[in-house]
Design an enzyme around this catalytic site. Structure first.
Site, PDB file in Angstrom:
ATOM      1  CE1 TYR A  76      51.736  45.580  22.514  1.00  0.00           C
ATOM      2  CE2 TYR A  76      51.694  43.331  21.652  1.00  0.00           C
ATOM      3  CZ  TYR A  76      51.468  44.226  22.680  1.00  0.00           C
ATOM      4  OH  TYR A  76      50.975  43.775  23.881  1.00  0.00           O
ATOM      5  CG  PHE A 128      68.508  40.612  46.505  1.00  0.00           C
ATOM      6  CD1 PHE A 128      69.477  41.448  47.031  1.00  0.00           C
ATOM      7  CD2 PHE A 128      67.538  41.154  45.673  1.00  0.00           C
ATOM      8  CE1 PHE A 128      69.483  42.812  46.733  1.00  0.00           C
ATOM      9  CE2 PHE A 128      67.549  42.509  45.376  1.00  0.00           C
ATOM     10  CZ  PHE A 128      68.526  43.331  45.903  1.00  0.00           C
ATOM     11  CB  THR A 129      65.265  42.942  49.308  1.00  0.00           C
ATOM     12  OG1 THR A 129      65.833  43.433  48.083  1.00  0.00           O
ATOM     13  CG2 THR A 129      66.173  43.325  50.464  1.00  0.00           C
ATOM     14  CG  ASP A 219      70.045  37.150  41.116  1.00  0.00           C
ATOM     15  OD1 ASP A 219      70.432  37.754  40.093  1.00  0.00           O
ATOM     16  OD2 ASP A 219      69.484  37.722  42.060  1.00  0.00           O
ATOM     17  CE  LYS A 262      70.866  45.505  40.335  1.00  0.00           C
ATOM     18  NZ  LYS A 262      69.398  45.462  40.195  1.00  0.00           N
ATOM     19  NE  ARG A 386      70.380  46.688  50.983  1.00  0.00           N
ATOM     20  CZ  ARG A 386      69.422  46.446  50.069  1.00  0.00           C
ATOM     21  NH1 ARG A 386      69.688  45.851  48.941  1.00  0.00           N
ATOM     22  NH2 ARG A 386      68.181  46.806  50.301  1.00  0.00           N
ATOM     23  CG  PHE A 453      64.939  48.288  51.754  1.00  0.00           C
ATOM     24  CD1 PHE A 453      64.382  47.022  51.760  1.00  0.00           C
ATOM     25  CD2 PHE A 453      65.404  48.799  50.556  1.00  0.00           C
ATOM     26  CE1 PHE A 453      64.284  46.281  50.592  1.00  0.00           C
ATOM     27  CE2 PHE A 453      65.314  48.076  49.384  1.00  0.00           C
ATOM     28  CZ  PHE A 453      64.740  46.806  49.400  1.00  0.00           C
TER      29      PHE A 453
HETATM   30  N1  PM9 Z   1      69.384  45.134  43.193  1.00  0.00           N
HETATM   31  C1  PM9 Z   1      70.485  46.948  44.229  1.00  0.00           C
HETATM   32  O1  PM9 Z   1      70.571  48.156  44.465  1.00  0.00           O
HETATM   33  C2  PM9 Z   1      68.262  47.393  43.132  1.00  0.00           C
HETATM   34  C3  PM9 Z   1      67.121  47.303  44.028  1.00  0.00           C
HETATM   35  S1  PM9 Z   1      67.476  47.501  45.739  1.00  0.00           S
HETATM   36  C4  PM9 Z   1      66.564  46.302  46.418  1.00  0.00           C
HETATM   37  O2  PM9 Z   1      71.370  46.142  44.585  1.00  0.00           O
HETATM   38  C5  PM9 Z   1      69.949  41.017  42.737  1.00  0.00           C
HETATM   39  C6  PM9 Z   1      71.176  40.292  43.179  1.00  0.00           C
HETATM   40  C7  PM9 Z   1      69.863  42.385  42.804  1.00  0.00           C
HETATM   41  C8  PM9 Z   1      68.670  43.039  42.376  1.00  0.00           C
HETATM   42  C9  PM9 Z   1      68.514  44.421  42.508  1.00  0.00           C
HETATM   43  C10 PM9 Z   1      67.617  42.243  41.874  1.00  0.00           C
HETATM   44  C11 PM9 Z   1      66.347  42.846  41.400  1.00  0.00           C
HETATM   45  C12 PM9 Z   1      67.764  40.885  41.830  1.00  0.00           C
HETATM   46  N2  PM9 Z   1      68.917  40.304  42.258  1.00  0.00           N
HETATM   47  O3  PM9 Z   1      66.062  45.853  40.650  1.00  0.00           O
HETATM   48  O4  PM9 Z   1      64.280  44.375  39.843  1.00  0.00           O
HETATM   49  O5  PM9 Z   1      70.897  43.067  43.270  1.00  0.00           O
HETATM   50  O6  PM9 Z   1      66.122  44.964  38.335  1.00  0.00           O
HETATM   51  O7  PM9 Z   1      66.556  43.475  40.199  1.00  0.00           O
HETATM   52  C13 PM9 Z   1      69.363  46.432  43.495  1.00  0.00           C
HETATM   53  P1  PM9 Z   1      65.702  44.753  39.733  1.00  0.00           P
END
Ligand code: PM9
Length: 461
Positions: A76, A128-129, A219, A262, A386, A453
């Site tokens: 833990y 970014f969303t 980011d 990523k 997008r 979306f």
């Molecule tokens: N990006 C993508 O498919 C997965 C979610 S779709 C809204 O591109 C950036 C630049 C991203 C991103 C996720 C996140 C969030 C932050 N910044 O999905 O929470 O491209 O790990 O990261 C997606 P998490």
């Protein structure tokens, strides 16, 4: 050189485990997309042939990463995998302190809550969303300060992710530096088409923000891909390694949010990395409320180990050249047959320009959403909208945002698909392009409140 025009490179790995794919009929796909409300997020993965929805968490791990999974220390508190991750984040990204989170948005949540006060403004190089939503939920207002070229799918600017320093300066003048806790700088810029920001630009942003005591939160989700573009497009960096470029780039920021799903070649994981001890102490305290103890942050020990190892593999020169080379390959194919795409091609995806692909469909009939559905119907390839659906609504007026870029993203997971999959993809896009005049738009019949979306539903006009 012989009769062939060039020497090719191949993927710098060989395949050890395979996951069979199901090939469906057109009738089956028509039924599936109708049932999914014409939203590719609502399709079942087993009904998808080539999955280009996202490069997030869909990467193939190496044998070395899988071996690391067996070394998960699931204590833990104080897991040894946390310390390995911490060491590698320090070594490759340079930040002093690490707070693991379950994925990127976990880190965005914490930093937004900690640094943003209601009424603040948060400039960024395009939204970014999830990032913007967390800024808004913390009471902030996002302000786009990216260069104009980023909103133009045809501009060939080599660094379309750059911050427009004049836009940033006029925001500081207008609202005052005290109302700007930080600038959110993304590298690369996802919504602009995976476009990079230059080293020169981040240096200038650092100089300007330092004068006003404004932090830079990076980011860093695709910062390794960004480093590749710096190496290939900024002369003074052509002889530097990806690892050196990455570290220098991060050194101009005060901290970073990271979606490890990523660049870092894992299926789950993220972190917040910081240099300021006070902010770190608060983040370390807050993570236990929302994610988990500060030495696991919502992750299993094995996931932290896979990420620590992925981090090392991510900066290998052969890996990153082949990764971005694959995107360039598909881009060249599509351009050669006249399909409208965002140029230059970005790091993680090809973005089809739906406004030019389907000029007869007005934006309010969701051309990119429509195009993603048509591509699925044609071949079982799954892409992502997008455009207007992703952009959501203004929190002030409640109206749709009408973004200039109305795009369909063909996103390539790392180390997953071969050149033959790329060829099949290009051929399917060509087939849909040939029938484009017959395609009709969509109307939205269900709209969720947040990040619509993901779950919105549509019907054919
Ligand atoms: N990006 C993508 O498919 C997965 C979610 S779709 C809204 O591109 C950036 C630049 C991203 C991103 C996720 C996140 C969030 C932050 N910044 O999905 O929470 O491209 O790990 O990261 C997606 P998490």
């Amino acid at each position: 050189m012989g009769k062939l025009e060039r020497r090719s490179w191949a993927e710098p790995f060989k395949i050890k485990v395979v996951e069979p794919l199901k090939i469906t009929t057109r009738e089956e796909r028509l039924k599936a997309i109708r049932e999914a409300g014409y939203n590719t997020f609502l399709l079942k993965s087993e009904d998808v042939y080539i999955d280009l929805l996202t490069d997030s968490g869909t990467n193939a791990m190496s044998d070395n990463q899988w071996a690391g999974m067996m070394l998960g220390d699931e204590a833990y508190a104080g897991s040894k995998n946390f310390y390995h991750l911490e060491e590698n984040v320090h070594k490759y990204y340079g930040y002093k302190y690490l707070v693991p989170t379950h994925q990127g948005r976990g880190a965005e949540h914490i930093i937004s809550k900690l640094l943003i006060k209601p009424g603040d403004f948060v400039p960024g190089n395009m939204y970014f969303t999830t990032t913007r939503l967390h800024q808004e939920l913390a009471g902030g207002t996002f302000v786009d300060v990216i260069i104009d070229e980023a909103h133009d799918s045809q501009s060939l600017h080599p660094f379309k992710g750059n911050v427009d320093l004049q836009k940033l300066e006029s925001l500081i003048k207008k609202v005052g530096e005290k109302k700007i806790p930080y600038i959110a700088v993304a590298a690369t810029v996802n919504m602009a088409g995976g476009q990079p920001i230059s080293m020169e630009n981040i240096r200038q942003v650092r100089a300007l923000t330092a004068k006003h005591n404004i932090k830079i939160i990076l980011d860093a989700t695709r910062a390794v891909e960004n480093a590749y573009f710096i190496k290939t497009r900024e002369k003074e960096y052509e002889k530097k390694s990806i690892a050196e470029i990455l570290k220098e780039f991060c050194s101009y920021s005060d901290g970073a949010t990271m979606s490890g799903k990523k660049d870092l070649l894992v299926n789950i994981g993220g972190f917040l990395a910081l240099n300021d001890n006070d902010v770190f102490e608060e983040a370390r305290n807050m993570v236990v409320v929302y994610e988990g103890l500060h030495t696991y942050g919502g992750l299993a020990g094995r996931d932290m180990e896979a990420m620590a190892r992925g981090l090392e593999e991510a900066v290998h020169e052969d890996h990153i050249r082949a990764r971005i080379g694959q995107i360039e390959y598909v881009g060249e194919k599509l351009l050669s047959i006249g399909v409208p795409i965002v140029q230059p091609v970005g790091g993680h995806a090809i973005f089809l320009d739906a406004k030019r692909f389907l000029p007869h469909i007005p934006q309010i009939q969701f051309p990119a959403q429509t195009l993603a559905a048509e591509l699925y119907i044609d071949s079982g390839i799954r892409a992502m909208e997008r455009g207007i659906v992703s952009a959501g609504r203004s929190k002030e007026t409640g109206d749709h945002y009408y973004p200039k870029l109305e795009l369909v993203r063909l996103t390539f997971p790392r180390r997953v698909y071969t050149q033959a999959h790329c060829d099949v993809t290009a051929e399917s896009v060509e087939a849909v392009y040939e029938l484009r005049n017959k395609i009709t738009g969509l109307k939205m019949v269900y709209e969720p409140k947040y990040l619509r979306f993901f779950q919105a539903r549509f019907e054919k006009m």
